[in-house]
Write a protein that holds these residues in place. Structure first.
Motif, PDB file in Angstrom:
ATOM      1  N   VAL A   1       0.836  -1.208   0.000  1.00  0.00           N
ATOM      2  CA  VAL A   1       0.000   0.000   0.000  1.00  0.00           C
ATOM      3  C   VAL A   1       0.872   1.258   0.000  1.00  0.00           C
ATOM      4  N   LYS A   2       1.920   1.249   0.804  1.00  0.00           N
ATOM      5  CA  LYS A   2       2.783   2.425   0.915  1.00  0.00           C
ATOM      6  C   LYS A   2       3.585   2.648  -0.361  1.00  0.00           C
ATOM      7  N   LEU A   3       4.070   1.570  -0.959  1.00  0.00           N
ATOM      8  CA  LEU A   3       4.807   1.707  -2.222  1.00  0.00           C
ATOM      9  C   LEU A   3       3.886   2.207  -3.332  1.00  0.00           C
ATOM     10  N   TYR A   4       2.687   1.670  -3.358  1.00  0.00           N
ATOM     11  CA  TYR A   4       1.730   2.084  -4.390  1.00  0.00           C
ATOM     12  C   TYR A   4       1.385   3.566  -4.225  1.00  0.00           C
ATOM     13  N   SER A   5       1.330   4.033  -2.992  1.00  0.00           N
ATOM     14  CA  SER A   5       1.008   5.447  -2.765  1.00  0.00           C
ATOM     15  C   SER A   5       2.091   6.352  -3.346  1.00  0.00           C
ATOM     16  N   GLN A   6       3.337   5.880  -3.335  1.00  0.00           N
ATOM     17  CA  GLN A   6       4.407   6.655  -3.972  1.00  0.00           C
ATOM     18  C   GLN A   6       4.237   6.681  -5.476  1.00  0.00           C
ATOM     19  N   VAL A   7       3.925   5.517  -6.032  1.00  0.00           N
ATOM     20  CA  VAL A   7       3.814   5.393  -7.490  1.00  0.00           C
ATOM     21  C   VAL A   7       2.715   6.300  -8.039  1.00  0.00           C
ATOM     22  N   THR A   8       1.657   6.477  -7.278  1.00  0.00           N
ATOM     23  CA  THR A   8       0.514   7.271  -7.748  1.00  0.00           C
ATOM     24  C   THR A   8       0.554   8.718  -7.281  1.00  0.00           C
ATOM     25  N   ASP A   9       1.600   9.112  -6.589  1.00  0.00           N
ATOM     26  CA  ASP A   9       1.749  10.484  -6.116  1.00  0.00           C
ATOM     27  C   ASP A   9       2.445  11.303  -7.207  1.00  0.00           C
ATOM     28  N   SER A  10       1.747  12.256  -7.776  1.00  0.00           N
ATOM     29  CA  SER A  10       2.297  13.034  -8.883  1.00  0.00           C
ATOM     30  C   SER A  10       3.577  13.775  -8.498  1.00  0.00           C
ATOM     31  N   ARG A  11       3.736  14.064  -7.210  1.00  0.00           N
ATOM     32  CA  ARG A  11       4.952  14.755  -6.774  1.00  0.00           C
ATOM     33  C   ARG A  11       6.189  13.882  -6.920  1.00  0.00           C
ATOM     34  N   MET A  12       5.988  12.555  -6.964  1.00  0.00           N
ATOM     35  CA  MET A  12       7.123  11.637  -7.090  1.00  0.00           C
ATOM     36  C   MET A  12       7.442  11.324  -8.556  1.00  0.00           C
ATOM     37  N   SER A  13       6.766  11.985  -9.484  1.00  0.00           N
ATOM     38  CA  SER A  13       7.007  11.718 -10.898  1.00  0.00           C
ATOM     39  C   SER A  13       8.160  12.541 -11.466  1.00  0.00           C
ATOM     40  N   GLY A  14       8.667  13.474 -10.653  1.00  0.00           N
ATOM     41  CA  GLY A  14       9.810  14.263 -11.102  1.00  0.00           C
ATOM     42  C   GLY A  14      11.053  13.400 -11.258  1.00  0.00           C
ATOM     43  N   ILE A  15      11.987  13.864 -12.077  1.00  0.00           N
ATOM     44  CA  ILE A  15      13.204  13.101 -12.323  1.00  0.00           C
ATOM     45  C   ILE A  15      14.161  13.242 -11.137  1.00  0.00           C
ATOM     46  N   SER A  16      14.627  12.116 -10.658  1.00  0.00           N
ATOM     47  CA  SER A  16      15.527  12.085  -9.518  1.00  0.00           C
ATOM     48  C   SER A  16      16.930  12.531  -9.927  1.00  0.00           C
ATOM     49  N   PRO A  17      17.569  13.389  -9.117  1.00  0.00           N
ATOM     50  CA  PRO A  17      18.956  13.778  -9.411  1.00  0.00           C
ATOM     51  C   PRO A  17      19.926  12.622  -9.157  1.00  0.00           C
ATOM     52  N   VAL A  18      19.449  11.593  -8.472  1.00  0.00           N
ATOM     53  CA  VAL A  18      20.303  10.445  -8.137  1.00  0.00           C
ATOM     54  C   VAL A  18      20.282   9.399  -9.248  1.00  0.00           C
ATOM     55  N   THR A  19      19.100   9.080  -9.759  1.00  0.00           N
ATOM     56  CA  THR A  19      18.963   7.977 -10.720  1.00  0.00           C
ATOM     57  C   THR A  19      18.679   8.429 -12.149  1.00  0.00           C
ATOM     58  N   ALA A  20      18.307   9.707 -12.318  1.00  0.00           N
ATOM     59  CA  ALA A  20      17.898  10.223 -13.632  1.00  0.00           C
ATOM     60  C   ALA A  20      16.646   9.514 -14.150  1.00  0.00           C
ATOM     61  N   LYS A  21      15.881   8.954 -13.236  1.00  0.00           N
ATOM     62  CA  LYS A  21      14.601   8.319 -13.543  1.00  0.00           C
ATOM     63  C   LYS A  21      13.552   8.960 -12.641  1.00  0.00           C
ATOM     64  N   PRO A  22      12.260   8.697 -12.882  1.00  0.00           N
ATOM     65  CA  PRO A  22      11.253   9.227 -11.962  1.00  0.00           C
ATOM     66  C   PRO A  22      11.534   8.804 -10.530  1.00  0.00           C
ATOM     67  N   MET A  23      11.204   9.676  -9.583  1.00  0.00           N
ATOM     68  CA  MET A  23      11.521   9.405  -8.183  1.00  0.00           C
ATOM     69  C   MET A  23      10.802   8.174  -7.634  1.00  0.00           C
ATOM     70  N   TYR A  24       9.714   7.775  -8.292  1.00  0.00           N
ATOM     71  CA  TYR A  24       8.985   6.601  -7.811  1.00  0.00           C
ATOM     72  C   TYR A  24       9.564   5.279  -8.340  1.00  0.00           C
ATOM     73  N   SER A  25      10.672   5.325  -9.070  1.00  0.00           N
ATOM     74  CA  SER A  25      11.202   4.120  -9.719  1.00  0.00           C
ATOM     75  C   SER A  25      11.536   3.015  -8.728  1.00  0.00           C
ATOM     76  N   TYR A  26      12.155   3.372  -7.599  1.00  0.00           N
ATOM     77  CA  TYR A  26      12.468   2.359  -6.588  1.00  0.00           C
ATOM     78  C   TYR A  26      11.193   1.723  -6.047  1.00  0.00           C
ATOM     79  N   ALA A  27      10.159   2.538  -5.884  1.00  0.00           N
ATOM     80  CA  ALA A  27       8.890   2.019  -5.359  1.00  0.00           C
ATOM     81  C   ALA A  27       8.262   1.026  -6.334  1.00  0.00           C
ATOM     82  N   VAL A  28       8.311   1.332  -7.634  1.00  0.00           N
ATOM     83  CA  VAL A  28       7.781   0.416  -8.638  1.00  0.00           C
ATOM     84  C   VAL A  28       8.505  -0.924  -8.575  1.00  0.00           C
ATOM     85  N   SER A  29       9.823  -0.860  -8.518  1.00  0.00           N
ATOM     86  CA  SER A  29      10.618  -2.091  -8.491  1.00  0.00           C
ATOM     87  C   SER A  29      10.359  -2.910  -7.230  1.00  0.00           C
TER      88      SER A  29
END
Length: 222
Positions: free
Chosen positions: A46-74
């Motif tokens: 539930v908590k991981l899914y909440s990250q994936v669906t949070d539009s604020r986490m869709s920004g590109i991460s300065p660490v991974t160069a992918k959306p910030m929710y990428s770790y949550a998806v995985s």
């Protein structure tokens, strides 16, 4: 472990950077099946899914160069891949799991696309009748099968690449599961079919034909 419990709590932090790093910790632990039960028991799905669906986490991460929710998806996909409890898969698909598949299958980030296809395989191979009904209802109403075929064909021009090999295997497993090959414990047989399909374009085309017949789908790229 205490570290996992703390990371699960921080998945809901008000600080987006903290949330991403907490998801990174959960993602790393989710790669080990022995942590699956604890992740799910701690409300991880539930908590991981909440990250994936949070539009604020869709920004590109300065660490991974992918959306910030990428770790949550995985992490979400890993936990469902390793769980031995069909009710976990049922709960996930009833909480918009197939929407996640549709959202990320066409992602420009290959790692997200692979995870979406992996999740589709998890859903399609689950023996629960409700899960099966939901999977096939969504698959019939969307271009999911043709998208999988396109992913398979896309990999044919990129030999000797580990990421491409993973994409191919996941896509073939998902296709096999959609036509019923994975509704019992036949993952090894599916994997064997996937590896055989890798060996030549002729084998790949034949595999797609078989899957299309099983799904009642006619035509399509091969």
């Amino acid at each position: 472990t205490g570290g996992l419990t703390r990371a699960l709590d921080l998945l809901l932090s008000s600080d987006l950077g903290v949330r991403e790093q907490a998801a990174c910790v959960v993602h790393n632990l989710s790669s080990y099946p022995e942590f699956t039960a604890a992740i799910i028991a701690g409300g991880g799905l539930v908590k991981l899914y909440s990250q994936v669906t949070d539009s604020r986490m869709s920004g590109i991460s300065p660490v991974t160069a992918k959306p910030m929710y990428s770790y949550a998806v995985s992490a979400y996909c890993n936990a469902l891949s390793y769980t031995t409890q069909p009710q976990d898969v049922l709960m996930a698909i009833q909480n918009n799991g197939m929407e996640m598949v549709n959202s990320f299958m066409g992602s420009s980030h290959r790692s997200l696309s692979v995870k979406a296809i992996q999740l589709l395989h998890v859903f399609a191979s689950c023996p629960d009748s409700t899960v099966q009904a939901l999977v096939h209802a969504v698959a019939a109403a969307s271009p999911m099968v043709s998208q999988l075929q396109a992913k398979i064909i896309e990999t044919q021009g990129i030999p000797n690449d580990p990421d491409t090999a993973e994409m191919l295997e996941c896509a073939l497993l998902a296709l096999g599961s959609l036509c019923g090959a994975g509704t019992t414990d036949k993952t090894d047989l599916n994997r064997q079919a996937a590896m055989e399909a890798c060996s030549s374009q002729q084998h790949l085309s034949r595999y797609i034909d078989i899957v299309q017949q099983g799904m009642g789908v006619s035509g399509g790229p091969a």
